[in-house]
Design an enzyme around this catalytic site. Structure first.
Site, mmCIF file in Angstrom:
data_model
loop_
_atom_site.group_PDB
_atom_site.id
_atom_site.type_symbol
_atom_site.label_atom_id
_atom_site.label_comp_id
_atom_site.label_asym_id
_atom_site.label_seq_id
_atom_site.Cartn_x
_atom_site.Cartn_y
_atom_site.Cartn_z
ATOM 1 N N TYR A 33 0.834 -1.207 0.000
ATOM 2 C CA TYR A 33 0.000 0.000 0.000
ATOM 3 C C TYR A 33 0.865 1.251 0.000
ATOM 4 O O TYR A 33 0.722 2.135 -0.856
ATOM 5 C CB TYR A 33 -0.932 0.002 1.214
ATOM 6 C CG TYR A 33 -1.596 1.341 1.429
ATOM 7 C CD1 TYR A 33 -2.619 1.769 0.599
ATOM 8 C CD2 TYR A 33 -1.168 2.200 2.454
ATOM 9 C CE1 TYR A 33 -3.220 3.012 0.771
ATOM 10 C CE2 TYR A 33 -1.765 3.434 2.638
ATOM 11 C CZ TYR A 33 -2.786 3.842 1.795
ATOM 12 O OH TYR A 33 -3.364 5.069 1.963
ATOM 13 N N PHE A 67 -2.745 11.844 6.632
ATOM 14 C CA PHE A 67 -2.350 10.918 7.690
ATOM 15 C C PHE A 67 -3.528 9.984 8.014
ATOM 16 O O PHE A 67 -4.020 9.309 7.111
ATOM 17 C CB PHE A 67 -1.786 11.686 8.877
ATOM 18 C CG PHE A 67 -0.314 11.994 8.667
ATOM 19 C CD1 PHE A 67 0.651 11.443 9.483
ATOM 20 C CD2 PHE A 67 0.112 12.789 7.607
ATOM 21 C CE1 PHE A 67 2.011 11.668 9.266
ATOM 22 C CE2 PHE A 67 1.463 13.034 7.376
ATOM 23 C CZ PHE A 67 2.414 12.464 8.211
ATOM 24 N N ASN A 68 -4.019 9.883 9.192
ATOM 25 C CA ASN A 68 -5.047 8.878 9.519
ATOM 26 C C ASN A 68 -6.419 9.537 9.583
ATOM 27 O O ASN A 68 -6.784 10.115 10.617
ATOM 28 C CB ASN A 68 -4.721 8.199 10.854
ATOM 29 C CG ASN A 68 -3.470 7.346 10.779
ATOM 30 O OD1 ASN A 68 -2.355 7.858 10.893
ATOM 31 N ND2 ASN A 68 -3.644 6.060 10.555
ATOM 32 N N LEU A 83 -13.588 -0.524 14.297
ATOM 33 C CA LEU A 83 -13.916 -0.544 15.718
ATOM 34 C C LEU A 83 -15.362 -0.120 15.952
ATOM 35 O O LEU A 83 -16.090 -0.754 16.722
ATOM 36 C CB LEU A 83 -12.969 0.375 16.481
ATOM 37 C CG LEU A 83 -13.215 0.520 17.989
ATOM 38 C CD1 LEU A 83 -13.175 -0.837 18.673
ATOM 39 C CD2 LEU A 83 -12.191 1.471 18.602
#
Length: 300
Positions: free
Chosen positions: A130, A154-155, A170
């Site tokens: 990735y 980023f995330n 989650l």
């Protein structure tokens, strides 16, 4: 201004399209393979067809949100590496003056020094297919000689986050388990830079409209390294979950080798006047409420 967006059906693409539609004077054209797309195109198809599609769109700017976060190395290469290269070739021929805003990834950096925010000139050492394919896409865009910028995200978190990433996975597991059920997750000891997808969309809007040339790469993050365990606990709190959260599951193959990640966002602030506005608590709350409302609506 005519803006062509690719990947508008994805997580970041959805929020980006919504933000771009709100810009005064912008006509947003959605490109893709869907029957209801404004412009029919496919980054993995015949390059000549892609060039024809760009000609037809006549864009002043192109925003490429298309990409894969998981899948075989061949599929990742096809969309994350070859796709941007093909798009750049089409733009060189059909719309050489258009600005290209392309999504990169923090995965391009690989492991970085702990407690040191990573800047755009840091070495890139991706550890996974990735990250490597995203880096190849960034190199293709930077080398194309276009008016282009790669936003190295980023995330991303927030409403609609997919289950391919920890926040989405989650939240989905908490919803599935119910208030008292057990939820299995991977190791939560890492630190990540979580940035709200709506703040990412704002960065895109600023990049599309910014005058003059932009740096080749800009980090888009929160500028804070947050314990992943804090993210999990925030989801537990907002969901009212009282059952066990067991760190005995499989972790992410995309980021297992990276224990600490944080963006230096000074360049984005200087070039775009951008900075994130939403805190993690807001991102988690909005994600959970949207997910829960969809489930409730489905039940009804």
């Amino acid at each position: 201004m005519r803006v062509l967006i690719l990947g508008a059906g994805g997580f970041l693409g959805r929020h980006t399209a919504e933000r771009l539609r709100a810009l005064p004077g912008v006509r947003l054209l959605v490109g893709g393979r869907s029957p209801d797309a404004d412009v029919t195109l496919d980054l993995t198809a015949d390059p000549a067809l892609l060039t024809d599609a760009v000609y037809a769109a006549a864009p002043d700017a192109v925003v490429n949100c298309a990409g894969l976060v998981a899948g075989s190395a061949v599929r990742l290469t096809d969309l994350n590496a070859r796709g941007p290269a093909a798009l750049c070739e089409a733009l060189q021929e059909a719309a050489p003056s258009a600005r290209l805003v392309h999504f990169g990834s923090a995965g391009e950096y690989g492991p970085t020094a702990t407690r040191v925010p990573v800047a755009e000139d840091a070495p890139t050492r991706p550890q996974t297919p990735y990250g490597a394919t995203k880096l190849a896409g960034t190199v293709a865009v930077a080398a194309a000689g276009l008016d282009a910028v790669v936003l190295r995200v980023f995330n991303p978190v927030g409403p609609g986050a997919p289950t391919a990433g920890l926040p989405g996975r989650l939240a989905a597991e908490l919803l599935r388990a119910g208030p008292g059920g057990a939820v299995r997750v991977g190791d939560l000891s890492a630190y990540r830079d979580f940035v709200d997808a709506r703040d990412v969309a704002e960065a895109v809007a600023l990049a599309v409209c910014a005058p003059g040339p932009l740096p080749a790469v800009l980090n888009i993050g929160s500028g804070r390294a947050t314990p992943v365990r804090e993210l999990a606990h925030r989801f537990v709190e907002v969901s009212g979950h009282s059952g066990p959260l067991e760190e005995t599951g499989d972790g992410s193959a995309r980021s297992g080798a990276v224990s600490w990640s944080c963006a230096d966002i000074g360049a984005a602030r200087a070039a775009l006047g951008w900075q994130p506005r939403r805190m993690l608590a807001e991102s988690v709350t909005d994600h959970w409420h949207e997910l829960a409302s969809v489930r409730t609506g489905a039940v009804r």
